[in-house]
Design a protein around this motif. Structure first.
Motif, mmCIF file in Angstrom:
data_model
loop_
_atom_site.group_PDB
_atom_site.id
_atom_site.type_symbol
_atom_site.label_atom_id
_atom_site.label_comp_id
_atom_site.label_asym_id
_atom_site.label_seq_id
_atom_site.Cartn_x
_atom_site.Cartn_y
_atom_site.Cartn_z
ATOM 1 N N ILE A 1 0.854 -1.175 0.000
ATOM 2 C CA ILE A 1 0.000 0.000 0.000
ATOM 3 C C ILE A 1 0.892 1.228 0.000
ATOM 4 N N SER A 2 0.549 2.171 -0.862
ATOM 5 C CA SER A 2 1.381 3.348 -1.045
ATOM 6 C C SER A 2 0.522 4.604 -1.185
ATOM 7 N N THR A 3 1.088 5.728 -0.766
ATOM 8 C CA THR A 3 0.449 7.030 -0.969
ATOM 9 C C THR A 3 1.121 7.801 -2.101
ATOM 10 N N ASP A 4 1.987 7.159 -2.842
ATOM 11 C CA ASP A 4 2.692 7.810 -3.952
ATOM 12 C C ASP A 4 1.704 8.090 -5.083
ATOM 13 N N PRO A 5 1.408 9.365 -5.358
ATOM 14 C CA PRO A 5 0.418 9.674 -6.400
ATOM 15 C C PRO A 5 0.865 9.237 -7.799
ATOM 16 N N ALA A 6 2.162 9.114 -8.022
ATOM 17 C CA ALA A 6 2.661 8.709 -9.334
ATOM 18 C C ALA A 6 2.301 7.260 -9.661
ATOM 19 N N ARG A 7 1.997 6.463 -8.664
ATOM 20 C CA ARG A 7 1.669 5.051 -8.892
ATOM 21 C C ARG A 7 0.196 4.828 -9.222
ATOM 22 N N LEU A 8 -0.651 5.807 -8.977
ATOM 23 C CA LEU A 8 -2.087 5.628 -9.192
ATOM 24 C C LEU A 8 -2.394 5.361 -10.664
ATOM 25 N N ASP A 9 -3.282 4.416 -10.908
ATOM 26 C CA ASP A 9 -3.782 4.137 -12.245
ATOM 27 C C ASP A 9 -5.145 4.834 -12.354
ATOM 28 N N ALA A 10 -5.113 6.107 -12.734
ATOM 29 C CA ALA A 10 -6.328 6.939 -12.732
ATOM 30 C C ALA A 10 -7.408 6.373 -13.640
ATOM 31 N N GLU A 11 -7.023 5.789 -14.747
ATOM 32 C CA GLU A 11 -8.018 5.200 -15.651
ATOM 33 C C GLU A 11 -8.720 4.021 -14.986
ATOM 34 N N ARG A 12 -7.950 3.183 -14.321
ATOM 35 C CA ARG A 12 -8.518 2.019 -13.621
ATOM 36 C C ARG A 12 -9.423 2.468 -12.478
ATOM 37 N N ILE A 13 -8.978 3.453 -11.720
ATOM 38 C CA ILE A 13 -9.779 3.978 -10.609
ATOM 39 C C ILE A 13 -11.102 4.502 -11.131
ATOM 40 N N HIS A 14 -11.052 5.279 -12.201
ATOM 41 C CA HIS A 14 -12.282 5.827 -12.769
ATOM 42 C C HIS A 14 -13.210 4.712 -13.230
ATOM 43 N N ASP A 15 -12.658 3.708 -13.892
ATOM 44 C CA ASP A 15 -13.481 2.599 -14.363
ATOM 45 C C ASP A 15 -14.159 1.889 -13.195
ATOM 46 N N TRP A 16 -13.371 1.583 -12.156
ATOM 47 C CA TRP A 16 -13.948 0.927 -10.978
ATOM 48 C C TRP A 16 -15.118 1.720 -10.415
#
Length: 143
Positions: free
Chosen positions: A11-26
């Motif tokens: 688990i990380s709080t690094d914003p560079a690792r976020l998959d924004a497309e995947r998050i939006h889809d979910w």
């Protein structure tokens, strides 16, 4: 910045690792509280929040997401907690909520809030409880 993990994930709080497309889809397709949320709206929410991602240790693929709105002094709102259906049942949701709680602890916040229709047990395991006097609380907007 790492915030914890389990045997198969980190688990990380690094914003560079976020998959924004995947998050939006979910969220826009499968989360009852965010159905139909636009990508633009989701990206703005991510940009204005403290974000937590859970990632498969081997592939690096994002498995779960949570975000927190906070002033880092008195209050935080935990929201948009989502675990990929394929990763459910292994304790990842509890691990993610625990990582959020532990990350926020040093701030000495007076209150961390959340709303859920179906995951009370997950949050109760780590200390969340129903409001003692819900009649004190009010909302502006849709419920």
């Amino acid at each position: 910045m790492a915030a914890g993990g389990g045997p198969d994930w980190e688990i990380s709080t690094d914003p560079a690792r976020l998959d924004a497309e995947r998050i939006h889809d979910w969220l826009s397709r499968d989360a009852y509280w965010a159905l139909g949320r636009s990508r633009e709206k989701q990206d703005l929410a991510i940009a204005g929040s403290l974000n937590f991602g859970a990632y498969d240790r081997t592939s690096g693929r994002q498995l779960a997401y949570a975000r927190v709105l906070t002033d880092r002094a008195t209050f935080a709102w935990l929201c948009d907690v989502y675990v990929d259906p394929a990763a459910r049942g292994a304790g990842l949701g509890t691990a993610l909520a625990t990582a959020v709680r532990d990350h926020l602890a040093p701030y000495g916040l007076r209150r961390v809030m959340l709303a859920t229709a179906d995951a009370h047990g997950v949050y109760a395991k780590i200390g969340f409880e129903p409001l003692k006097d819900p009649g004190k609380w009010m909302v502006l907007g849709t419920q």
